[in-house]
Design an enzyme around this catalytic site. Structure first.
Site: not given
Ligand SMILES: NC(=O)c1ccc[n+]([C@@H]2O[C@H](COP(=O)([O-])OP(=O)(O)OC[C@H]3O[C@@H](n4cnc5c(N)ncnc54)[C@H](O)[C@@H]3O)[C@@H](O)[C@H]2O)c1
Ligand SMILES: NC(=O)c1ccc[n+]([C@@H]2O[C@H](COP(=O)([O-])OP(=O)(O)OC[C@H]3O[C@@H](n4cnc5c(N)ncnc54)[C@H](O)[C@@H]3O)[C@@H](O)[C@H]2O)c1
Lengths: 240, 232
Positions: B32, B132
């Protein structure tokens, strides 16, 4: 102890599912037209019943309720197949397919739901990739398996959020008529070769692999999964 | 049980996934931008940095599994989104997923598994999140393509698609909207289960798909959406 009802438990996938539920610590209620056998070491009961007969299903669930006041998981696995192109199919055969593959599922749900009063109850129904592909000469089977999915979706909305309802859709499984063809068919090697080509994973499934997916969907680990069809098809739907 | 790499492991879903995999007996390596307190080994790097990524995967060692969870979001419509924002979301969500698989591949054991992070957003759309939605559609296509490519090695490739998950990601997105709290209430009601998912519930589905219990599941998108796709 969680209580799991498994239909079609005298069949290959049903028996594997009973084993998997027992391994996950469930008491079992096994239902089939034929005599199902409780897996070694498992507690519960096995009852013979034609699940397409409404009166028989009602009586069977009265017997279940007398022993277990609560059901936690219901896996509807009983099913039949019938080969006949549309123009040659008799309506009696069509009706029989609907009565067993769809009607029996409806009847067991109807009688089980009032008993599903515990923590995190769940229903898993048996669909098939056949509900999604053109299977020449099996129109009734295809229609019943698509109906299993639509019913699953409708029921998930009806009994949620308290009860989760999902379906599994296997590809080919070394079970039932497929296993019979492997054992006694004219050319088992040709069948295996077709299975190899049909699935990304190059083979058909073992019953235990379908059972593992059913038991996971029925477990509290799948607590946010409902109204879903989980394909356990080795990538068959993805191949063209 | 062996090692699994989790990208996005500093986030809520990634962190929960590390916990679920560790509970199932795996060692976890988190990748990350930020440190990953839930992983056994935390590697901080940008997925867009291919050299660093290749090195991280080599350092992670022989792998049983890979969970590609890192993702990002930007508000914008077709007619007003800055091109750079659109590109960044696509590069991280689909490009980063592609690169993680590419560099994990040499270290994944035959018979291992990969899980990608889809979303119901690949299938339904809300206005104002063009990048997205596009990126999550791409992830699902990528999953199907990769499932065929990895099948000869017995490596299964699947995706999980959540509805709304109660995370910082969601809270930050809602905070950008004037009527965020009203949207949160509507979002809960949009699921048959009448609530958002907890990160741990998504993590359990990922852990299942990475496990041997899913040994005949590949090329599949598992919705962990509380019935969101079925409610209209
Ligand atoms: N939260 C929701 O409602 C939801 C719903 C459907 C899908 N998702 C998907 O789940 C996944 C995680 O979501 P979350 O809610 O835990 O979000 P979050 O923002 O808490 O976690 C995402 C993580 O990805 C890391 N990241 C982003 N760009 C990066 C890069 N270039 N290199 C390395 N790390 C990177 C960020 O630092 C972060 O820690 C995402 O793919 C999101 O699209 C989330
Ligand atoms: N074998 C495959 O390739 C395959 C693939 C996809 C889906 N399925 C489905 O999986 C399920 C189980 O199939 P299987 O392969 O284990 O077959 P099987 O024939 O071994 O098992 C089916 C069981 O259902 C029982 N049954 C049938 N009608 C009944 C009735 N009216 N009342 C009570 N019990 C009844 C049978 O007695 C049998 O024990 C079926 O629904 C089938 O359509 C099988």
């Amino acid at each position: 102890m969680r209580v799991a009802v498994v239909t079609g438990a005298a069949g290959d996938i049903g028996a594997a599912t009973a084993r998997a539920f027992a391994d996950a610590g469930h008491a079992l209620v096994l239902l089939d037209r034929h005599a199902a056998v409780l897996p070694q070491g498992a507690g519960g009961l096995a009852l013979s019943c034609d699940l397409s007969d409404p009166a028989a299903v009602a009586a069977t669930f009265a017997a279940i309720a007398a022993r277990f006041p609560r059901i936690d998981a219901l896996a509807n696995i009983a099913g039949i197949n019938h080969r006949a192109p549309v123009c040659e199919m008799r309506i009696e055969d069509w009706d029989r397919m609907m009565d067993v593959n769809v009607g029996a599922m409806f009847l067991t749900c109807k009688h089980a739901i009032p008993l599903m009063t515990g923590k995190a109850p769940a229903i898993v129904n048996m669909a098939s990739i056949s509900g999604h592909v053109a299977s020449p000469d099996y129109p009734a089977y295809v229609a019943t398996k698509a109906a299993v999915e639509s019913f699953t979706w409708a029921l998930s909305g009806e009994v949620g959020p308290e009860i989760r309802v999902n379906a599994v859709a296997p590809g080919w499984v070394a079970a039932g008529f497929t296993r019979a063809a492997l054992k006694t068919g004219a050319d088992p090697a040709a069948l295996q070769a077709r299975a190899k080509a049909a699935h990304l994973l190059g083979r058909m499934a073992e019953p235990s692999e379908v059972a593992a997916a059913i038991v996971w969907l029925a477990s509290p680990k799948a607590s946010f999964v409902t109204g879903e069809t989980l394909f356990v098809d080795g990538g068959l739907m993805r191949v063209h | 049980m062996g090692t699994c790499v989790v990208t996005g492991s500093a986030g809520d879903i990634g962190g929960a996934t590390c916990r679920a995999l560790r509970a199932a007996g795996h060692r976890t390596v988190g990748i990350d931008l930020a440190p990953s307190p839930e992983a056994d080994l935390s590697l901080t790097l940008d997925l867009m940095d291919e050299d660093a990524l290749a090195q991280a995967m080599a350092q992670a060692g022989p792998l049983d599994g890979l969970a590609c969870i890192a993702g990002t979001h930007a508000m914008g419509r077709v007619t007003d989104q800055p091109w750079e924002d659109f590109r960044r979301v696509l590069r991280v969500n689909s490009g980063g997923t592609m690169l993680a698989m590419k560099h994990a591949a040499p270290h994944l054991r035959n018979g291992g598994a990969i899980v990608l992070m889809g979303s119901v957003s690949a299938h339904i759309a809300t206005d104002g999140s063009v990048a997205y939605h596009t990126s999550k559609g791409a992830v699902i296509g990528l999953m199907r393509a990769a499932s065929g490519e990895f099948a000869p090695r017995g490596i299964r490739v699947n995706a999980v698609s959540p509805g709304w998950v109660d995370t910082g990601f969601t809270n930050r997105a809602l905070a950008l909207l004037p009527d965020g709290e009203a949207i949160r209430e509507r979002a809960k009601a949009a699921h048959i289960l009448n609530r958002m998912a907890r990160p741990g519930e998504v993590a359990e589905a990922i852990a299942f798909l990475l496990s041997d219990a899913a040994s005949f599941i590949t090329g599949e998108e598992l919705f962990v959406d509380g019935g969101f796709m079925r409610r209209k």
